[in-house]
Write a protein that holds these residues in place. Sequence first.
Motif, PDB file in Angstrom:
ATOM      1  N   GLN A 247       0.817  -1.210   0.000  1.00 56.17           N
ATOM      2  CA  GLN A 247       0.000   0.000   0.000  1.00 56.17           C
ATOM      3  C   GLN A 247       0.854   1.266   0.000  1.00 56.17           C
ATOM      4  O   GLN A 247       0.413   2.314  -0.493  1.00 56.17           O
ATOM      5  CB  GLN A 247      -0.948  -0.010   1.197  1.00 56.17           C
ATOM      6  CG  GLN A 247      -2.043  -1.070   1.076  1.00 56.17           C
ATOM      7  CD  GLN A 247      -2.955  -1.075   2.275  1.00 56.17           C
ATOM      8  OE1 GLN A 247      -2.550  -1.410   3.385  1.00 56.17           O
ATOM      9  NE2 GLN A 247      -4.206  -0.693   2.062  1.00 56.17           N
ATOM     10  N   LEU A 248       2.035   1.172   0.550  1.00 55.70           N
ATOM     11  CA  LEU A 248       3.016   2.260   0.479  1.00 55.70           C
ATOM     12  C   LEU A 248       4.249   1.695  -0.222  1.00 55.70           C
ATOM     13  O   LEU A 248       5.188   1.214   0.427  1.00 55.70           O
ATOM     14  CB  LEU A 248       3.365   2.785   1.874  1.00 55.70           C
ATOM     15  CG  LEU A 248       2.275   3.598   2.570  1.00 55.70           C
ATOM     16  CD1 LEU A 248       2.681   3.919   4.003  1.00 55.70           C
ATOM     17  CD2 LEU A 248       1.977   4.893   1.804  1.00 55.70           C
ATOM     18  N   PRO A 249       4.273   1.705  -1.551  1.00 56.26           N
ATOM     19  CA  PRO A 249       5.347   1.053  -2.304  1.00 56.26           C
ATOM     20  C   PRO A 249       6.729   1.569  -1.924  1.00 56.26           C
ATOM     21  O   PRO A 249       6.901   2.722  -1.530  1.00 56.26           O
ATOM     22  CB  PRO A 249       5.011   1.414  -3.752  1.00 56.26           C
ATOM     23  CG  PRO A 249       3.552   1.742  -3.743  1.00 56.26           C
ATOM     24  CD  PRO A 249       3.276   2.347  -2.411  1.00 56.26           C
ATOM     25  N   ILE A 250       7.697   0.662  -2.027  1.00 53.91           N
ATOM     26  CA  ILE A 250       9.114   0.913  -1.732  1.00 53.91           C
ATOM     27  C   ILE A 250       9.380   0.943  -0.233  1.00 53.91           C
ATOM     28  O   ILE A 250      10.431   0.510   0.232  1.00 53.91           O
ATOM     29  CB  ILE A 250       9.631   2.223  -2.387  1.00 53.91           C
ATOM     30  CG1 ILE A 250       9.498   2.145  -3.906  1.00 53.91           C
ATOM     31  CG2 ILE A 250      11.061   2.539  -1.970  1.00 53.91           C
ATOM     32  CD1 ILE A 250       9.834   3.443  -4.639  1.00 53.91           C
ATOM     33  N   TYR A 251       8.429   1.430   0.541  1.00 56.02           N
ATOM     34  CA  TYR A 251       8.631   1.678   1.975  1.00 56.02           C
ATOM     35  C   TYR A 251       8.554   0.405   2.817  1.00 56.02           C
ATOM     36  O   TYR A 251       7.625  -0.407   2.663  1.00 56.02           O
ATOM     37  CB  TYR A 251       7.578   2.664   2.466  1.00 56.02           C
ATOM     38  CG  TYR A 251       7.535   2.848   3.963  1.00 56.02           C
ATOM     39  CD1 TYR A 251       8.545   3.548   4.622  1.00 56.02           C
ATOM     40  CD2 TYR A 251       6.492   2.321   4.726  1.00 56.02           C
ATOM     41  CE1 TYR A 251       8.506   3.724   5.999  1.00 56.02           C
ATOM     42  CE2 TYR A 251       6.442   2.503   6.097  1.00 56.02           C
ATOM     43  CZ  TYR A 251       7.458   3.199   6.738  1.00 56.02           C
ATOM     44  OH  TYR A 251       7.409   3.361   8.091  1.00 56.02           O
ATOM     45  N   LEU A 252       9.521   0.259   3.712  1.00 57.31           N
ATOM     46  CA  LEU A 252       9.463  -0.703   4.810  1.00 57.31           C
ATOM     47  C   LEU A 252       9.893   0.036   6.069  1.00 57.31           C
ATOM     48  O   LEU A 252      10.901   0.755   6.049  1.00 57.31           O
ATOM     49  CB  LEU A 252      10.398  -1.884   4.568  1.00 57.31           C
ATOM     50  CG  LEU A 252       9.974  -2.904   3.504  1.00 57.31           C
ATOM     51  CD1 LEU A 252      11.113  -3.883   3.240  1.00 57.31           C
ATOM     52  CD2 LEU A 252       8.718  -3.647   3.935  1.00 57.31           C
ATOM     53  N   PRO A 253       9.167  -0.106   7.175  1.00 53.62           N
ATOM     54  CA  PRO A 253       9.555   0.593   8.404  1.00 53.62           C
ATOM     55  C   PRO A 253      10.835  -0.004   8.968  1.00 53.62           C
ATOM     56  O   PRO A 253      11.231  -1.128   8.608  1.00 53.62           O
ATOM     57  CB  PRO A 253       8.368   0.342   9.330  1.00 53.62           C
ATOM     58  CG  PRO A 253       7.801  -0.967   8.868  1.00 53.62           C
ATOM     59  CD  PRO A 253       7.978  -0.966   7.372  1.00 53.62           C
ATOM     60  N   PRO A 254      11.523   0.721   9.849  1.00 55.52           N
ATOM     61  CA  PRO A 254      12.708   0.157  10.497  1.00 55.52           C
ATOM     62  C   PRO A 254      12.379  -1.176  11.149  1.00 55.52           C
ATOM     63  O   PRO A 254      11.317  -1.346  11.745  1.00 55.52           O
ATOM     64  CB  PRO A 254      13.076   1.226  11.536  1.00 55.52           C
ATOM     65  CG  PRO A 254      12.494   2.493  10.994  1.00 55.52           C
ATOM     66  CD  PRO A 254      11.223   2.096  10.301  1.00 55.52           C
ATOM     67  N   GLY A 255      13.276  -2.126  11.030  1.00 56.45           N
ATOM     68  CA  GLY A 255      13.031  -3.461  11.572  1.00 56.45           C
ATOM     69  C   GLY A 255      13.729  -4.511  10.725  1.00 56.45           C
ATOM     70  O   GLY A 255      14.544  -4.198   9.849  1.00 56.45           O
ATOM     71  N   GLU A 256      13.401  -5.782  10.978  1.00 55.79           N
ATOM     72  CA  GLU A 256      14.102  -6.885  10.330  1.00 55.79           C
ATOM     73  C   GLU A 256      13.997  -6.846   8.808  1.00 55.79           C
ATOM     74  O   GLU A 256      14.989  -7.031   8.100  1.00 55.79           O
ATOM     75  CB  GLU A 256      13.561  -8.220  10.842  1.00 55.79           C
ATOM     76  CG  GLU A 256      14.008  -8.586  12.245  1.00 55.79           C
ATOM     77  CD  GLU A 256      13.563  -9.976  12.627  1.00 55.79           C
ATOM     78  OE1 GLU A 256      12.782 -10.580  11.864  1.00 55.79           O
ATOM     79  OE2 GLU A 256      14.004 -10.470  13.678  1.00 55.79           O
ATOM     80  N   LEU A 257      12.780  -6.626   8.296  1.00 56.39           N
ATOM     81  CA  LEU A 257      12.607  -6.644   6.851  1.00 56.39           C
ATOM     82  C   LEU A 257      13.360  -5.498   6.178  1.00 56.39           C
ATOM     83  O   LEU A 257      13.957  -5.669   5.111  1.00 56.39           O
ATOM     84  CB  LEU A 257      11.124  -6.599   6.484  1.00 56.39           C
ATOM     85  CG  LEU A 257      10.359  -7.912   6.618  1.00 56.39           C
ATOM     86  CD1 LEU A 257       8.879  -7.694   6.340  1.00 56.39           C
ATOM     87  CD2 LEU A 257      10.918  -8.972   5.667  1.00 56.39           C
ATOM     88  N   HIS A 258      13.313  -4.326   6.802  1.00 55.92           N
ATOM     89  CA  HIS A 258      14.049  -3.197   6.242  1.00 55.92           C
ATOM     90  C   HIS A 258      15.543  -3.475   6.243  1.00 55.92           C
ATOM     91  O   HIS A 258      16.246  -3.212   5.255  1.00 55.92           O
ATOM     92  CB  HIS A 258      13.756  -1.913   7.021  1.00 55.92           C
ATOM     93  CG  HIS A 258      14.527  -0.736   6.494  1.00 55.92           C
ATOM     94  ND1 HIS A 258      15.803  -0.427   6.947  1.00 55.92           N
ATOM     95  CD2 HIS A 258      14.238   0.179   5.535  1.00 55.92           C
ATOM     96  CE1 HIS A 258      16.243   0.626   6.300  1.00 55.92           C
ATOM     97  NE2 HIS A 258      15.328   1.014   5.431  1.00 55.92           N
ATOM     98  N   THR A 259      16.048  -4.012   7.339  1.00 56.07           N
ATOM     99  CA  THR A 259      17.463  -4.333   7.425  1.00 56.07           C
ATOM    100  C   THR A 259      17.862  -5.337   6.352  1.00 56.07           C
ATOM    101  O   THR A 259      18.888  -5.196   5.693  1.00 56.07           O
ATOM    102  CB  THR A 259      17.800  -4.888   8.816  1.00 56.07           C
ATOM    103  OG1 THR A 259      17.498  -3.888   9.796  1.00 56.07           O
ATOM    104  CG2 THR A 259      19.269  -5.259   8.926  1.00 56.07           C
ATOM    105  N   PHE A 260      17.019  -6.351   6.159  1.00 57.87           N
ATOM    106  CA  PHE A 260      17.304  -7.375   5.168  1.00 57.87           C
ATOM    107  C   PHE A 260      17.351  -6.790   3.758  1.00 57.87           C
ATOM    108  O   PHE A 260      18.257  -7.073   2.980  1.00 57.87           O
ATOM    109  CB  PHE A 260      16.247  -8.479   5.235  1.00 57.87           C
ATOM    110  CG  PHE A 260      16.356  -9.496   4.139  1.00 57.87           C
ATOM    111  CD1 PHE A 260      17.344 -10.467   4.178  1.00 57.87           C
ATOM    112  CD2 PHE A 260      15.484  -9.482   3.073  1.00 57.87           C
ATOM    113  CE1 PHE A 260      17.463 -11.400   3.164  1.00 57.87           C
ATOM    114  CE2 PHE A 260      15.580 -10.415   2.052  1.00 57.87           C
ATOM    115  CZ  PHE A 260      16.575 -11.384   2.097  1.00 57.87           C
ATOM    116  N   LEU A 261      16.375  -5.948   3.420  1.00 59.38           N
ATOM    117  CA  LEU A 261      16.253  -5.455   2.054  1.00 59.38           C
ATOM    118  C   LEU A 261      17.169  -4.281   1.762  1.00 59.38           C
ATOM    119  O   LEU A 261      17.617  -4.107   0.627  1.00 59.38           O
ATOM    120  CB  LEU A 261      14.807  -5.042   1.772  1.00 59.38           C
ATOM    121  CG  LEU A 261      14.500  -4.687   0.312  1.00 59.38           C
ATOM    122  CD1 LEU A 261      14.649  -5.924  -0.570  1.00 59.38           C
ATOM    123  CD2 LEU A 261      13.105  -4.108   0.169  1.00 59.38           C
TER     124      LEU A 261
END
Length: 319
Positions: A247-261
Amino acid sequence: MRVLILGGSGFVGRSVADEAVRRGYDVTVFNRGRRAAPAGVSALTGDRLGDLSALEPGTWDAVVDTWSAQGEAVRRTAQLLSGRAGHYAYVSSRSVYAGTEPARAEDAPLVGVEDEGYAGDKLRGELGAAAFDGPVLLGRAGLILGPYEDIGRLPWWLNRLARGGPTLAPGPRELGLQYIDVRDLAVFLLDAALSRTAGAFDLVSVPGHTTMGELLDTANEVTGGRARLRWVEPAVIAAAGIEPWSQLPIYLPPGELHTFLHEGDVSKAYGQGLVCRPVRETVADTWAWMRGLPGAVPQRADRPRVGLDPAVEARVLGE
């Protein structure tokens, strides 16, 4: 150089074709013929899961395979082209890495071969490419942006900002992004073919190549500056039930998934010559491409549409 692109009419394949033609290469594309072939190429028609007879004659110096579904299709072409091509580059994905731990470069653990969905398909594609009897490059791309994008991520943001008004901007502003412009991916793949480079490479920019703030500020500027960015904290976004990435493309909040990507080690690719252009160039050129289209931005049928419902956005912003 004689280049065969398996695909060649969509996002990545078309960008590889354009770059190869620009270099003066002899370019052939192989696909189902449902979209117009890029200018300057020869087109062969067939089906990756069916009729490959158009590929039975001919020789090429390099093959670029952009297939993203069943790995069996990659195995079939890798076997068929063995002995008749000098190099095979398969466009894979960093999704092949297992879990959400920060990817420890290309030797990180991989998903299981039996895994369902996109990650499993890409891993099975990598295994299929190993059937080729020459050097094989596995281009494990991360987030890909740029002209011809048919997933809709950057195009959605550009259209939303062009519409103007109060706009939900997912924070924090300084959140780092790691991605690759599709044209830089194309350059790397073709350079690797020239040098017969083999092995797996994580193909994205360095961590923090840009930030969410720089991306949206730049996109707002190139689309006319009509949007008023309202930065919203991740907790507020989560409480509203808004899905990051879709729903908010490109965006991942701080956390595991953001760190991974967005915090992967890309020293191997940069050591091999990967160069990533500034975010402004990616954003501006994507917007210019969109404005030149005769209709809507193309959308891949096998990927869900992305974007936030305007009513949900207004409710979160209190508008």
